[in-house]
Design a protein around this motif. Structure first.
Motif, short mmCIF file in Angstrom:
data_model
loop_
_atom_site.label_atom_id
_atom_site.label_comp_id
_atom_site.label_asym_id
_atom_site.label_seq_id
_atom_site.Cartn_x
_atom_site.Cartn_y
_atom_site.Cartn_z
N ALA A 54 -20.31 35.98 -6.09
CA ALA A 54 -19.14 36.52 -7.11
C ALA A 54 -18.04 35.55 -7.01
O ALA A 54 -17.77 35.43 -8.33
CB ALA A 54 -18.69 37.72 -6.23
N THR A 88 -23.26 35.31 1.68
CA THR A 88 -24.33 35.92 2.63
C THR A 88 -25.59 35.30 2.71
O THR A 88 -26.37 35.40 3.71
CB THR A 88 -24.62 37.38 1.57
N TRP A 89 -25.84 34.35 1.85
CA TRP A 89 -27.10 33.71 1.63
C TRP A 89 -27.15 32.40 2.57
O TRP A 89 -28.16 31.73 2.60
CB TRP A 89 -27.61 33.33 0.31
N HIS A 117 -19.78 35.07 9.13
CA HIS A 117 -19.61 35.91 7.83
C HIS A 117 -21.07 36.77 7.44
O HIS A 117 -20.97 37.61 7.15
CB HIS A 117 -18.75 34.98 6.86
N GLU A 174 -12.52 28.57 0.21
CA GLU A 174 -13.82 29.08 0.75
C GLU A 174 -13.66 28.79 2.16
O GLU A 174 -13.42 27.58 2.67
CB GLU A 174 -15.26 28.50 0.36
N GLN A 175 -13.73 29.87 3.21
CA GLN A 175 -13.20 29.73 4.54
C GLN A 175 -14.37 28.80 5.30
O GLN A 175 -13.86 28.27 6.39
CB GLN A 175 -12.93 30.97 5.29
N VAL A 198 -8.16 31.98 2.98
CA VAL A 198 -6.92 32.73 2.41
C VAL A 198 -6.18 33.67 3.40
O VAL A 198 -7.02 34.44 4.07
CB VAL A 198 -7.21 33.42 1.24
N THR A 226 -27.14 42.61 -8.43
CA THR A 226 -25.72 42.00 -7.95
C THR A 226 -25.32 40.83 -8.95
O THR A 226 -24.16 40.95 -9.90
CB THR A 226 -26.09 41.33 -6.71
N THR A 237 -35.75 38.87 -0.27
CA THR A 237 -35.01 39.66 -1.25
C THR A 237 -35.68 41.04 -1.54
O THR A 237 -36.79 41.20 -1.57
CB THR A 237 -34.96 38.94 -2.46
N ASN A 238 -34.59 42.03 -1.87
CA ASN A 238 -35.20 43.06 -2.14
C ASN A 238 -35.05 43.56 -3.49
O ASN A 238 -35.52 44.71 -4.10
CB ASN A 238 -34.48 44.59 -1.20
P1 FAD Z 1 -20.55 36.89 -0.18
O1 FAD Z 1 -21.78 36.35 -0.06
O2 FAD Z 1 -20.18 37.62 1.32
O3 FAD Z 1 -19.29 35.79 -0.20
C1 FAD Z 1 -18.11 35.89 0.11
C2 FAD Z 1 -17.79 34.61 0.54
O4 FAD Z 1 -16.15 34.72 0.74
C3 FAD Z 1 -18.22 33.69 1.73
O5 FAD Z 1 -18.50 32.66 1.50
C4 FAD Z 1 -16.90 34.06 2.69
O6 FAD Z 1 -17.17 32.87 3.83
C5 FAD Z 1 -15.85 33.86 1.73
N1 FAD Z 1 -14.42 34.45 2.48
C6 FAD Z 1 -14.40 35.60 3.06
N2 FAD Z 1 -13.01 35.87 3.34
C7 FAD Z 1 -12.43 34.68 2.94
C8 FAD Z 1 -10.99 34.15 3.16
N3 FAD Z 1 -10.29 35.07 3.40
N4 FAD Z 1 -10.59 32.88 2.64
C9 FAD Z 1 -11.66 32.05 1.99
N5 FAD Z 1 -12.97 32.55 2.00
C10 FAD Z 1 -13.50 33.63 2.44
N6 FAD Z 1 -28.28 41.37 -3.18
C11 FAD Z 1 -29.32 40.98 -4.12
O7 FAD Z 1 -29.21 40.77 -5.11
N7 FAD Z 1 -30.76 40.96 -3.61
C12 FAD Z 1 -31.00 40.93 -2.31
O8 FAD Z 1 -32.26 40.79 -1.84
C13 FAD Z 1 -29.96 41.08 -1.06
N8 FAD Z 1 -30.09 41.15 -0.07
C14 FAD Z 1 -29.16 41.31 0.90
C15 FAD Z 1 -29.47 41.19 2.23
C16 FAD Z 1 -28.46 41.26 3.17
C17 FAD Z 1 -28.65 41.35 4.63
C18 FAD Z 1 -27.15 41.43 2.76
C19 FAD Z 1 -25.98 41.63 3.92
C20 FAD Z 1 -26.65 41.48 1.29
C21 FAD Z 1 -27.97 41.41 0.47
N9 FAD Z 1 -27.76 41.49 -0.88
C22 FAD Z 1 -28.60 41.35 -1.94
C23 FAD Z 1 -26.10 41.61 -1.55
C24 FAD Z 1 -25.63 40.31 -1.36
O9 FAD Z 1 -24.40 40.61 -0.30
C25 FAD Z 1 -25.19 39.69 -2.86
O10 FAD Z 1 -26.38 39.32 -3.33
C26 FAD Z 1 -24.24 38.76 -2.92
O11 FAD Z 1 -24.72 37.63 -2.25
C27 FAD Z 1 -22.73 39.03 -2.48
O12 FAD Z 1 -22.01 38.00 -2.99
P2 FAD Z 1 -20.58 38.15 -2.75
O13 FAD Z 1 -19.82 36.50 -3.55
O14 FAD Z 1 -19.75 39.16 -3.20
O15 FAD Z 1 -20.06 37.93 -1.14
#
Ligand code: FAD
Length: 406
Positions: free
Chosen positions: A13, A40-41, A50, A32-33, A105, A294, A59-60
């Motif tokens: 995201a 997640t990956w 985290h 990025e912390q 942050v 996503t 992946t699903n």
């Molecule tokens: P995240 O990937 O969680 O990234 C958040 C980032 O923010 C991290 O790097 C973290 O370190 C950082 N952060 C957090 N707090 C702070 C702070 N205070 N200061 C600085 N940095 C910070 N999606 C799919 O599309 N297909 C799949 O097959 C799939 N499988 C999944 C399997 C599992 C087990 C899980 C948990 C999720 C899955 N997902 C899947 C959903 C997945 O979470 C999303 O695809 C996507 O990776 C989410 O991205 P994000 O950036 O929102 O969050």
């Protein structure tokens, strides 16, 4: 002077937010912390970090549905990917982005008409002012474990800390919850554990391996020897894996800016799951939704946010922004959903995407209908063949407007 943008988190995201902001000519800083992109990956053998990633996850959703616009996954990869494949893809996507690693942050607060962002890093703290903040910190890191307090004599973990099936060789395991993680973990365990009992309120899968028993019940309590369900049945086990989801968490906001309500399941006050109702041209949340595609959704959300932030679209009246939450709660009730499923879209995601494209004044992806068709096809496959659906491969037509199963 270009507006300054702060992006919290370098997961999928945050990367989408950064890329589109730069394309708009804005000045961007990503914080990025950890020391890497991917969120997640990023798989780690260690627990308590985290990421909730486990070793053998596939992946699903297929790559055809997961990819960012015009950035395909490698052609020779199968449709269902390993976590390494997705991480490679995100690392490539992140090239050249201004990411400050190992910077957490700690606080985001209003200061005149800007956002004062305080970050913590190895050598101290820094303070900077930004015009726009994208909150992209993920929501699969704070386990929701209703059975945390227990006197179970075996091992009880939340799925956040599940890593590999081989750790459960010959064990009797109870898996509580049959959402995406619960069913996937139960299937992985079927190769190593002796017996798995999958307990969920609705037993949804018609065919499962012989060593998985699915029970349609609610777990009333965890006992020393296993679990007791609402009907009084006691199931014994060596291990319990609780797959009951996660809480949203934003430790860097004070309550006067943001609240997480309904047992930490409803982020408030947010319009269309993205736009802060009080700061609609400067504070945005990407990826709050549950049960959706996503990466494409993240891109749509970022585009709507940037249109609101840069005058590319008209921001609805304050009353519309504020009333959204109440209306959405009512709407979810009409879908038969409790308020804790406030951010769940599922079958409504296509309508939602079209709506936020209209609100953000941008064109929908021409091939979004193909993504919808593949997702719906898979939904049916998953219901009828949860064991084998990840062996399916898709092939997109050259223009992306059609697909075939190969
Ligand atoms: P995240 O990937 O969680 O990234 C958040 C980032 O923010 C991290 O790097 C973290 O370190 C950082 N952060 C957090 N707090 C702070 C702070 N205070 N200061 C600085 N940095 C910070 N999606 C799919 O599309 N297909 C799949 O097959 C799939 N499988 C999944 C399997 C599992 C087990 C899980 C948990 C999720 C899955 N997902 C899947 C959903 C997945 O979470 C999303 O695809 C996507 O990776 C989410 O991205 P994000 O950036 O929102 O969050």
């Amino acid at each position: 002077m270009p507006k300054r943008v702060c992006v919290i988190g370098a997961g999928a995201a945050g990367l989408a937010a950064a890329k589109h902001s730069i394309a708009k000519g804005l000045e961007v800083e990503v914080f990025e912390q950890t020391n890497s992109v991917g969120g997640t990956w990023v798989y780690s053998e260690q627990t308590g970090c985290h990421s909730s990633m486990y070793q053998d996850l596939k992946t699903n959703l297929p790559k055809e549905v997961m990819q960012f616009r015009d950035v395909p996954f490698q052609a020779d990869l199968p449709s269902f990917l390993t976590h390494e494949d997705v991480l490679d893809y995100l690392q490539e996507f992140s090239r050249g982005l201004p990411i400050n690693f190992n910077q957490t942050v700690e606080s985001v607060e209003r200061s005149a008409d800007k956002w004062k962002v305080i970050t913590h890093h190895g050598t101290g703290i820094s303070e900077q002012l930004f015009d726009i903040v994208f909150v992209c910190n993920g929501h699969y890191f704070e386990p929701n474990n209703p059975y945390k307090e227990n006197n179970f004599e075996g091992t009880l973990i939340h799925s956040h800390d599940y890593r590999r099936a081989k750790d459960y060789l010959d064990k009797e395991v109870i898996v509580i919850g049959a959402g995406p993680s619960g069913i996937d973990i139960a299937l992985q365990l079927s190769a190593t554990a002796r017996k798995i009992t999958l307990i969920s309120q609705k037993a949804t899968y018609p065919t499962l391996p012989d060593n998985i028993t699915q029970i349609s019940q609610h777990v009333k309590k965890v006992l020393a020897e296993g679990c007791e369900t609402d009907d009084g049945t006691v199931i014994r086990a060596d291990t319990i894996i609780v797959c009951t989801g996660y809480f949203y968490k934003y430790p860097f906001f004070n309550d006067d800016v943001l609240r997480v309500k309904e047992n930490n399941q409803l982020v408030s006050p947010i319009f269309e799951h993205v736009v802060h109702a009080e700061y609609p041209d400067s504070l945005f949340f990407i990826g709050l939704n549950l049960v959706t595609i996503t990466f494409p959704l993240f891109e749509y959300q970022v585009k709507m946010a940037l249109a609101f932030a840069t005058g590319g679209a008209e921001i609805p009246d304050k009353k519309v922004l504020i009333d959204y939450e109440r209306n959405q709660i009512e709407h979810q009730k009409t879908r038969g959903l409790e308020t804790r499923f406030y951010h769940l879209l599922q079958s409504e995601q296509w309508e939602y995407l079209a709506r936020i494209a209209r609100l953000g004044n941008f064109d929908e992806w021409p091939y979004m209908k193909t993504i919808e068709n593949i997702t719906q096809y898979l939904h049916e496959q998953r219901k009828s063949n949860v064991i084998g659906y990840k062996n399916i491969n898709f092939k997109l037509s050259d223009d992306g407007m059609d697909y075939e199963v190969v």
